[in-house]
Write a protein that holds these residues in place. Structure first.
Motif, mmCIF file in Angstrom:
data_model
loop_
_atom_site.group_PDB
_atom_site.id
_atom_site.type_symbol
_atom_site.label_atom_id
_atom_site.label_comp_id
_atom_site.label_asym_id
_atom_site.label_seq_id
_atom_site.Cartn_x
_atom_site.Cartn_y
_atom_site.Cartn_z
ATOM 1 N N ARG A 88 25.204 -8.509 55.291
ATOM 2 C CA ARG A 88 24.954 -9.012 53.939
ATOM 3 C C ARG A 88 23.859 -10.050 54.043
ATOM 4 N NH1 ARG A 88 28.393 -12.657 49.921
ATOM 5 N NH2 ARG A 88 27.336 -12.055 48.026
ATOM 6 N N ASP A 89 22.630 -9.607 53.918
ATOM 7 C CA ASP A 89 21.481 -10.486 54.079
ATOM 8 C C ASP A 89 21.004 -11.014 52.734
ATOM 9 O OD1 ASP A 89 21.503 -9.918 56.795
ATOM 10 O OD2 ASP A 89 20.154 -8.225 56.562
ATOM 11 N N TYR A 90 20.486 -12.218 52.750
ATOM 12 C CA TYR A 90 19.861 -12.798 51.575
ATOM 13 C C TYR A 90 18.985 -13.967 51.999
ATOM 14 C CZ TYR A 90 23.532 -16.353 51.899
ATOM 15 O OH TYR A 90 24.371 -17.339 52.341
ATOM 16 N N PHE A 91 18.103 -14.357 51.097
ATOM 17 C CA PHE A 91 17.238 -15.512 51.295
ATOM 18 C C PHE A 91 17.712 -16.642 50.395
ATOM 19 C CE2 PHE A 91 14.076 -12.301 52.525
ATOM 20 C CZ PHE A 91 13.390 -12.937 53.547
ATOM 21 N N THR A 92 17.581 -17.874 50.862
ATOM 22 C CA THR A 92 17.714 -19.001 49.951
ATOM 23 C C THR A 92 16.492 -18.970 49.042
ATOM 24 O OG1 THR A 92 16.477 -20.529 51.352
ATOM 25 C CG2 THR A 92 18.892 -20.398 51.714
ATOM 26 N N LYS B 231 8.755 -18.814 50.268
ATOM 27 C CA LYS B 231 7.836 -18.745 51.415
ATOM 28 C C LYS B 231 7.466 -17.292 51.730
ATOM 29 C CE LYS B 231 9.611 -22.862 53.751
ATOM 30 N NZ LYS B 231 10.369 -23.323 54.922
ATOM 31 N N ALA B 232 8.456 -16.396 51.693
ATOM 32 C CA ALA B 232 8.188 -14.976 51.979
ATOM 33 C C ALA B 232 7.267 -14.367 50.924
ATOM 34 C CB ALA B 232 9.503 -14.198 52.054
ATOM 35 N N ALA B 233 7.498 -14.694 49.664
ATOM 36 C CA ALA B 233 6.664 -14.161 48.587
ATOM 37 C C ALA B 233 5.228 -14.658 48.714
ATOM 38 C CB ALA B 233 7.247 -14.556 47.228
ATOM 39 N N TRP B 234 5.076 -15.924 49.034
ATOM 40 C CA TRP B 234 3.731 -16.474 49.192
ATOM 41 C C TRP B 234 3.030 -15.868 50.404
ATOM 42 C CZ3 TRP B 234 4.643 -22.396 48.029
ATOM 43 C CH2 TRP B 234 4.943 -22.539 46.668
ATOM 44 N N ALA B 235 3.759 -15.632 51.479
ATOM 45 C CA ALA B 235 3.161 -14.995 52.662
ATOM 46 C C ALA B 235 2.705 -13.578 52.331
ATOM 47 C CB ALA B 235 4.163 -14.986 53.816
ATOM 48 N N PHE B 236 3.494 -12.848 51.541
ATOM 49 C CA PHE B 236 3.105 -11.506 51.095
ATOM 50 C C PHE B 236 1.793 -11.564 50.325
ATOM 51 C CE2 PHE B 236 3.164 -8.451 47.543
ATOM 52 C CZ PHE B 236 3.247 -7.248 48.219
ATOM 53 N N ASN B 237 1.669 -12.556 49.434
ATOM 54 C CA ASN B 237 0.447 -12.688 48.648
ATOM 55 C C ASN B 237 -0.771 -12.975 49.510
ATOM 56 O OD1 ASN B 237 1.571 -12.207 46.145
ATOM 57 N ND2 ASN B 237 2.017 -14.352 45.765
ATOM 58 N N LYS B 238 -0.581 -13.729 50.586
ATOM 59 C CA LYS B 238 -1.698 -14.075 51.467
ATOM 60 C C LYS B 238 -2.095 -12.930 52.389
ATOM 61 C CE LYS B 238 -0.673 -18.962 52.117
ATOM 62 N NZ LYS B 238 -0.381 -19.948 53.161
ATOM 63 N N LYS C 136 17.028 -14.080 37.557
ATOM 64 C CA LYS C 136 17.357 -15.512 37.596
ATOM 65 C C LYS C 136 16.206 -16.314 38.192
ATOM 66 C CE LYS C 136 22.310 -14.882 37.971
ATOM 67 N NZ LYS C 136 22.852 -15.708 36.935
ATOM 68 N N SER C 137 16.206 -17.581 37.886
ATOM 69 C CA SER C 137 15.212 -18.480 38.449
ATOM 70 C C SER C 137 15.281 -18.413 39.973
ATOM 71 C CB SER C 137 15.481 -19.911 37.973
ATOM 72 O OG SER C 137 14.479 -20.770 38.434
ATOM 73 N N GLY C 138 14.128 -18.244 40.610
ATOM 74 C CA GLY C 138 14.068 -18.129 42.068
ATOM 75 C C GLY C 138 13.888 -16.703 42.549
ATOM 76 N N ASP C 139 14.124 -15.699 41.682
ATOM 77 C CA ASP C 139 13.924 -14.295 42.077
ATOM 78 C C ASP C 139 12.432 -14.007 42.212
ATOM 79 O OD1 ASP C 139 16.667 -13.943 41.949
ATOM 80 O OD2 ASP C 139 16.635 -12.793 40.083
ATOM 81 N N TRP C 140 12.106 -13.104 43.130
ATOM 82 C CA TRP C 140 10.717 -12.714 43.375
ATOM 83 C C TRP C 140 10.427 -11.446 42.586
ATOM 84 C CZ3 TRP C 140 9.062 -10.584 48.810
ATOM 85 C CH2 TRP C 140 7.714 -10.245 48.804
ATOM 86 N N LEU C 141 9.417 -11.484 41.722
ATOM 87 C CA LEU C 141 9.018 -10.337 40.918
ATOM 88 C C LEU C 141 7.661 -9.823 41.378
ATOM 89 C CD1 LEU C 141 9.930 -11.571 37.311
ATOM 90 C CD2 LEU C 141 11.355 -10.357 38.961
ATOM 91 N N ILE C 142 7.518 -8.509 41.337
ATOM 92 C CA ILE C 142 6.238 -7.873 41.652
ATOM 93 C C ILE C 142 5.885 -6.921 40.518
ATOM 94 C CG2 ILE C 142 5.082 -6.164 43.127
ATOM 95 C CD1 ILE C 142 6.380 -7.367 45.518
ATOM 96 N N GLY C 143 4.634 -7.001 40.075
ATOM 97 C CA GLY C 143 4.091 -6.067 39.101
ATOM 98 C C GLY C 143 3.054 -5.203 39.795
ATOM 99 N N SER C 144 3.129 -3.900 39.567
ATOM 100 C CA SER C 144 2.215 -2.965 40.231
ATOM 101 C C SER C 144 1.683 -1.933 39.243
ATOM 102 C CB SER C 144 2.942 -2.204 41.342
ATOM 103 O OG SER C 144 3.433 -3.072 42.320
#
Length: 128
Positions: A29-33, A39-46, A85-93
């Motif tokens: 049962r994995d999850y991110f704080t 941090k992961a979302a920003w790294a993806f963007n970079k 919810k606040s804190g969720d990572w959204l991607i538009g494609s």
């Protein structure tokens, strides 16, 4: 006739544990704080901004990431049982034509990031 934009917006990853999921497909049962997910979302963007299909190698290039961000709230009820919810990572494609056709047929229902992470036990389990 106007051509569709072929734009889709979805949750790339939910912040924190999902109370509806006791165990994932891999037995964990994995999850991110929210902080680590940001941090992961920003790294993806970079770095890559690459989207593939069905976690299969060599399937990149069927979607162009045009938006990627951490949702800041308030809670957003999508009306189908999903609440962003606040804190969720959204991607538009924007999908290419063949992928858009498959999306319209219901063959694609969401995003699932593919990558690597170090699994560790949280020091404090916070559930709400």
């Amino acid at each position: 006739m106007e051509r569709p934009q072929r734009y889709v917006l979805g949750i790339a990853y939910q912040a924190g544990p999902d109370p509806r999921i006791a165990t994932g497909a891999d037995g964990s049962r994995d999850y991110f704080t929210p902080e680590e997910l940001e941090k992961a979302a920003w790294a993806f963007n970079k770095s890559s901004r690459s989207i593939g299909l069905h976690h299969a190698d060599g399937t990149e290039g069927h979607a162009d990431t045009v938006e990627s961000y951490i949702y800041r709230g308030p809670d957003w009820d999508l009306g189908d049982g999903v609440i962003v919810k606040s804190g969720d990572w959204l991607i538009g494609s924007v999908l290419d034509e063949p992928t858009w056709e498959r999306y319209e047929k219901g063959e694609f229902t969401g995003y699932s990031p593919q990558g690597t992470a170090k699994r560790r036990k949280p020091s404090i389990l916070t559930e709400s």
